[in-house]
Design a protein around this motif. Structure first.
Motif, PDB file in Angstrom:
ATOM      1  N   ASN A  77      -9.515   0.812   7.708  1.00 41.26           N
ATOM      2  CA  ASN A  77     -10.066  -0.266   8.528  1.00 41.26           C
ATOM      3  C   ASN A  77     -11.507   0.035   8.928  1.00 41.26           C
ATOM      4  N   TYR A  78     -11.805   1.304   9.183  1.00 41.04           N
ATOM      5  CA  TYR A  78     -13.157   1.666   9.621  1.00 41.04           C
ATOM      6  C   TYR A  78     -14.090   1.955   8.457  1.00 41.04           C
ATOM      7  N   LYS A  79     -13.561   2.550   7.401  1.00 35.61           N
ATOM      8  CA  LYS A  79     -14.419   2.959   6.288  1.00 35.61           C
ATOM      9  C   LYS A  79     -14.538   1.912   5.187  1.00 35.61           C
ATOM     10  N   LYS A  80     -13.415   1.262   4.889  1.00 37.20           N
ATOM     11  CA  LYS A  80     -13.357   0.306   3.767  1.00 37.20           C
ATOM     12  C   LYS A  80     -13.856   0.949   2.466  1.00 37.20           C
ATOM     13  N   ASP A  81     -13.562   2.231   2.304  1.00 36.65           N
ATOM     14  CA  ASP A  81     -14.044   2.943   1.128  1.00 36.65           C
ATOM     15  C   ASP A  81     -13.007   2.927   0.007  1.00 36.65           C
ATOM     16  N   LYS A  82     -13.473   3.160  -1.180  1.00 33.36           N
ATOM     17  CA  LYS A  82     -12.632   3.105  -2.373  1.00 33.36           C
ATOM     18  C   LYS A  82     -11.570   4.195  -2.385  1.00 33.36           C
ATOM     19  N   THR A  83     -11.919   5.379  -1.939  1.00 36.98           N
ATOM     20  CA  THR A  83     -10.981   6.505  -1.964  1.00 36.98           C
ATOM     21  C   THR A  83      -9.774   6.245  -1.070  1.00 36.98           C
ATOM     22  N   THR A  84     -10.041   5.743   0.129  1.00 35.45           N
ATOM     23  CA  THR A  84      -8.936   5.437   1.051  1.00 35.45           C
ATOM     24  C   THR A  84      -8.074   4.304   0.516  1.00 35.45           C
ATOM     25  N   LEU A  85      -8.720   3.313  -0.081  1.00 36.46           N
ATOM     26  CA  LEU A  85      -7.966   2.201  -0.650  1.00 36.46           C
ATOM     27  C   LEU A  85      -7.062   2.687  -1.783  1.00 36.46           C
ATOM     28  N   GLU A  86      -7.541   3.630  -2.563  1.00 36.53           N
ATOM     29  CA  GLU A  86      -6.719   4.179  -3.646  1.00 36.53           C
ATOM     30  C   GLU A  86      -5.487   4.890  -3.085  1.00 36.53           C
ATOM     31  N   LYS A  87      -5.643   5.594  -1.955  1.00 36.27           N
ATOM     32  CA  LYS A  87      -4.497   6.233  -1.306  1.00 36.27           C
ATOM     33  C   LYS A  87      -3.461   5.191  -0.883  1.00 36.27           C
ATOM     34  N   ILE A  88      -3.962   4.094  -0.321  1.00 38.62           N
ATOM     35  CA  ILE A  88      -3.066   3.022   0.122  1.00 38.62           C
ATOM     36  C   ILE A  88      -2.332   2.425  -1.073  1.00 38.62           C
ATOM     37  N   ASN A  89      -3.082   2.136  -2.128  1.00 37.41           N
ATOM     38  CA  ASN A  89      -2.470   1.528  -3.312  1.00 37.41           C
ATOM     39  C   ASN A  89      -1.422   2.449  -3.936  1.00 37.41           C
ATOM     40  N   THR A  90      -1.689   3.730  -3.917  1.00 38.66           N
ATOM     41  CA  THR A  90      -0.715   4.693  -4.451  1.00 38.66           C
ATOM     42  C   THR A  90       0.561   4.677  -3.612  1.00 38.66           C
ATOM     43  N   PHE A  91       0.398   4.644  -2.286  1.00 36.30           N
ATOM     44  CA  PHE A  91       1.562   4.592  -1.394  1.00 36.30           C
ATOM     45  C   PHE A  91       2.361   3.310  -1.628  1.00 36.30           C
ATOM     46  N   VAL A  92       1.642   2.180  -1.713  1.00 37.54           N
ATOM     47  CA  VAL A  92       2.307   0.884  -1.925  1.00 37.54           C
ATOM     48  C   VAL A  92       3.076   0.895  -3.242  1.00 37.54           C
ATOM     49  N   PHE A  93       2.409   1.336  -4.288  1.00 32.60           N
ATOM     50  CA  PHE A  93       3.038   1.363  -5.606  1.00 32.60           C
ATOM     51  C   PHE A  93       4.279   2.260  -5.600  1.00 32.60           C
ATOM     52  N   THR A  94       4.142   3.440  -5.043  1.00 36.33           N
ATOM     53  CA  THR A  94       5.241   4.414  -5.075  1.00 36.33           C
ATOM     54  C   THR A  94       6.452   3.929  -4.290  1.00 36.33           C
ATOM     55  N   ASN A  95       6.236   3.449  -3.086  1.00 31.58           N
ATOM     56  CA  ASN A  95       7.357   3.142  -2.199  1.00 31.58           C
ATOM     57  C   ASN A  95       7.953   1.753  -2.417  1.00 31.58           C
ATOM     58  N   LEU A  96       7.113   0.784  -2.705  1.00 35.29           N
ATOM     59  CA  LEU A  96       7.666  -0.536  -3.017  1.00 35.29           C
ATOM     60  C   LEU A  96       8.347  -0.525  -4.377  1.00 35.29           C
ATOM     61  N   SER A  97       7.833   0.321  -5.257  1.00 39.16           N
ATOM     62  CA  SER A  97       8.472   0.479  -6.564  1.00 39.16           C
ATOM     63  C   SER A  97       9.865   1.067  -6.399  1.00 39.16           C
ATOM     64  N   LYS A  98       9.992   2.029  -5.506  1.00 39.40           N
ATOM     65  CA  LYS A  98      11.303   2.621  -5.255  1.00 39.40           C
ATOM     66  C   LYS A  98      12.275   1.592  -4.683  1.00 39.40           C
ATOM     67  N   ALA A  99      11.768   0.722  -3.840  1.00 39.27           N
ATOM     68  CA  ALA A  99      12.627  -0.326  -3.263  1.00 39.27           C
ATOM     69  C   ALA A  99      13.099  -1.297  -4.342  1.00 39.27           C
ATOM     70  N   ALA A 100      12.180  -1.699  -5.230  1.00 37.82           N
ATOM     71  CA  ALA A 100      12.548  -2.605  -6.318  1.00 37.82           C
ATOM     72  C   ALA A 100      13.552  -1.940  -7.266  1.00 37.82           C
ATOM     73  N   LYS A 101      13.305  -0.671  -7.541  1.00 35.93           N
ATOM     74  CA  LYS A 101      14.218   0.083  -8.403  1.00 35.93           C
ATOM     75  C   LYS A 101      15.584   0.222  -7.737  1.00 35.93           C
ATOM     76  N   TYR A 102      15.574   0.426  -6.450  1.00 32.79           N
ATOM     77  CA  TYR A 102      16.818   0.530  -5.685  1.00 32.79           C
ATOM     78  C   TYR A 102      17.614  -0.777  -5.782  1.00 32.79           C
ATOM     79  N   ALA A 103      16.906  -1.904  -5.732  1.00 34.96           N
ATOM     80  CA  ALA A 103      17.576  -3.197  -5.884  1.00 34.96           C
ATOM     81  C   ALA A 103      18.199  -3.315  -7.269  1.00 34.96           C
ATOM     82  N   ASN A 104      17.441  -2.908  -8.278  1.00 34.08           N
ATOM     83  CA  ASN A 104      17.952  -2.944  -9.650  1.00 34.08           C
ATOM     84  C   ASN A 104      19.202  -2.079  -9.786  1.00 34.08           C
ATOM     85  N   GLU A 105      19.148  -0.877  -9.257  1.00 37.42           N
ATOM     86  CA  GLU A 105      20.277   0.050  -9.382  1.00 37.42           C
ATOM     87  C   GLU A 105      21.483  -0.417  -8.572  1.00 37.42           C
ATOM     88  N   SER A 106      21.236  -1.042  -7.431  1.00 40.10           N
ATOM     89  CA  SER A 106      22.341  -1.559  -6.615  1.00 40.10           C
ATOM     90  C   SER A 106      23.104  -2.645  -7.362  1.00 40.10           C
TER      91      SER A 106
END
Length: 477
Positions: free
Chosen positions: A276-305
């Protein structure tokens, strides 16, 4: 006086000469004086006058008679009406070239729900029953005596039944193993905002007594401050997709309920604040990695369920084919973080606070011939090259609406995918819900309105030719 008499004599002469010529009688020079005397004779003058008056009367009568026949034969098309729908149609005398009609009446509207406004030449009202209404148009033409009998022309007004009345509403089988409610509507708190959701069985399903295939689920996680909302559309043509959509939504909520703990999210919350304060590319990449990793796990969990349930039920996972979209939202002191995932053809739209911009938070799986939809039940989506594009993230100061919908709403209200990125189309949708529709049905989005779930459910009965699929609309506002 002398000039007038001379004119009459000349008129009589022309008529007599033409009359004799018509009968092949020629006048020799020596007979000219005889002819002059014959023409000057009062009896001849009076006879010619009478003949010409009779001819004029006969011609006038023929013109009127012919005009009447033209009007009676003339095609007049009145727009079709629909039972229960406001109707208004103008009989345009100028367009029909009926300016010579000096008196008329329109009969046979009794008990139809319609009236005729003679000043405006408008048929208006709300038709009560369907059928072909035969209207008697009685008229008199200019030049006819005031006491002359009126002439009759039949006009046809077709009143169609309300299309909704042609659809059956057959209850689904409550004894079915995977039965669920045909219509569900809820409203609740969602973070510091409100949420309203309505999910309705489509007319095409109700007509044959089949089930609602759409589903949804949501939850506020008090300890972490995040809230989740999931929507799923069971694929038509597969046996038990109604259960697949339910399992998919429940699995998403279950996954985040178990895994999004305050301790787990502590570092991510710091990263959001840093971004929010920096709006820098590096921090955004960290966020995108977190989103991809954890939301992907949720979607995969739905598939496996769903896959696990399919094995238990001795069914193929394809029997449960369902789309899936979900969003996670958290309110920070500086704004809202919004994360999304999608597979299928259900859109997620985020409308900014002043309603000047919309952000489409996902892209739709739509094929050239409508066969491109993908489902969370397809394992191959998790290994596809475009998998990363199924995730979205944004940080916004505030927003007016965050909407998730199935194609039962998207198809009639947006028609094509390109319209989803038009703020005008989203404005039209909201105005429609606020009462700008034929039925005048209104959804009140004020925070205090406790009846909004019923209002949204009522609005979702809107009529759209050819669009009779299940409808689910979830709105955070």
């Amino acid at each position: 006086m002398l000039t007038e008499r001379k004119d009459k004599m000349e008129e009589t002469r022309k008529y007599v000469e033409a009359f004799l010529m018509q009968h092949k009688i020629s006048i020799s020079p020596e007979k000219r004086t005889l002819l002059d005397g014959f023409i000057a004779d009062k009896n001849t003058v009076d006879a010619v006058k009478t003949i010409k008056e009779n001819q004029k009367n006969m011609l006038d009568k023929w013109i009127i008679k012919n005009r009447i026949d033209d009007i009676e034969r003339q095609s007049v098309f009145l727009p079709n009406a629909i039972v229960g729908k406001k109707y208004e149609a103008k009989i345009d005398f100028s367009e029909l070239e009926w300016q010579d009609i000096v008196f008329f009446e329109l009969l046979n509207l009794e008990n139809s729900g319609l009236d005729y406004d003679s000043e405006k030449s408008i048929i208006k009202g709300i038709p009560r029953t369907s059928g072909d209404l035969k209207l008697r148009f009685l008229f008199r033409l200019e030049g006819e005596p005031d006491n002359a009998a009126l002439h009759e022309k039949m006009l046809q007004l077709i009143i169609n039944p309300d299309p909704k009345s042609l659809w059956k509403d057959i209850p689904s089988d409550r004894n079915d193993l995977y039965w669920k409610d045909e219509n569900v509507a809820v409203s609740d708190r969602f973070l510091d905002k409100r949420i309203v959701i309505s999910s309705k069985r489509g007319r095409s399903h109700a007509n044959v007594g089949s089930f609602r295939d759409d589903d949804f689920a949501y939850k506020n996680f008090e300890t972490s401050g995040w809230s989740v909302l999931a929507v799923s559309d069971g694929a038509g043509g597969y046996p038990v997709t109604r259960k697949g959509s339910q399992l998919a939504c429940e699995a998403v909520v279950d996954y985040f309920d178990k895994n999004f703990t305050p301790d787990f999210l502590a570092d991510f919350d710091k990263t959001i604040s840093e971004y929010n304060y920096k709006k820098d590319k590096t921090t955004l990449e960290k966020i995108n990695t977190f989103v991809f990793t954890n939301l992907s796990k949720a979607a995969k969990y739905a598939n496996e369920s769903i896959a696990s349930f399919a094995v238990k039920e001795n069914r193929s996972i394809s029997d449960f084919h369902s789309t899936l979209i979900f969003t996670l939202v958290k309110k920070y002191s500086f704004g809202y973080a919004v994360m999304t995932f999608s597979v299928g053809d259900c859109p997620i739209g985020l409308v900014n606070k002043d309603f000047s911009e919309v952000r489409l938070m996902n892209w739709l799986d739509v094929g050239e011939f409508g066969g491109g939809t993908r489902f969370v039940t397809m394992p191959e989506i998790f290994a596809h090259d475009n998998y990363a594009s199924r995730f979205g993230f944004t940080l916004t100061d505030d927003f007016s609406y965050l909407m998730l919908m199935t194609d039962g709403i998207y198809d009639p209200k947006f028609v094509v995918e390109a319209n989803l990125e038009s703020i005008e189309k989203w404005k039209d949708l909201v105005e429609d819900m606020k009462g700008k529709n034929e039925e005048g049905i209104c959804v009140d989005f004020s925070y205090e309105n406790e009846k909004i779930a019923a209002q949204l459910s009522n609005w979702m009965d809107f009529w759209s030719p050819g669009n009779h699929d299940d409808r689910t609309l979830a709105i955070i506002y």
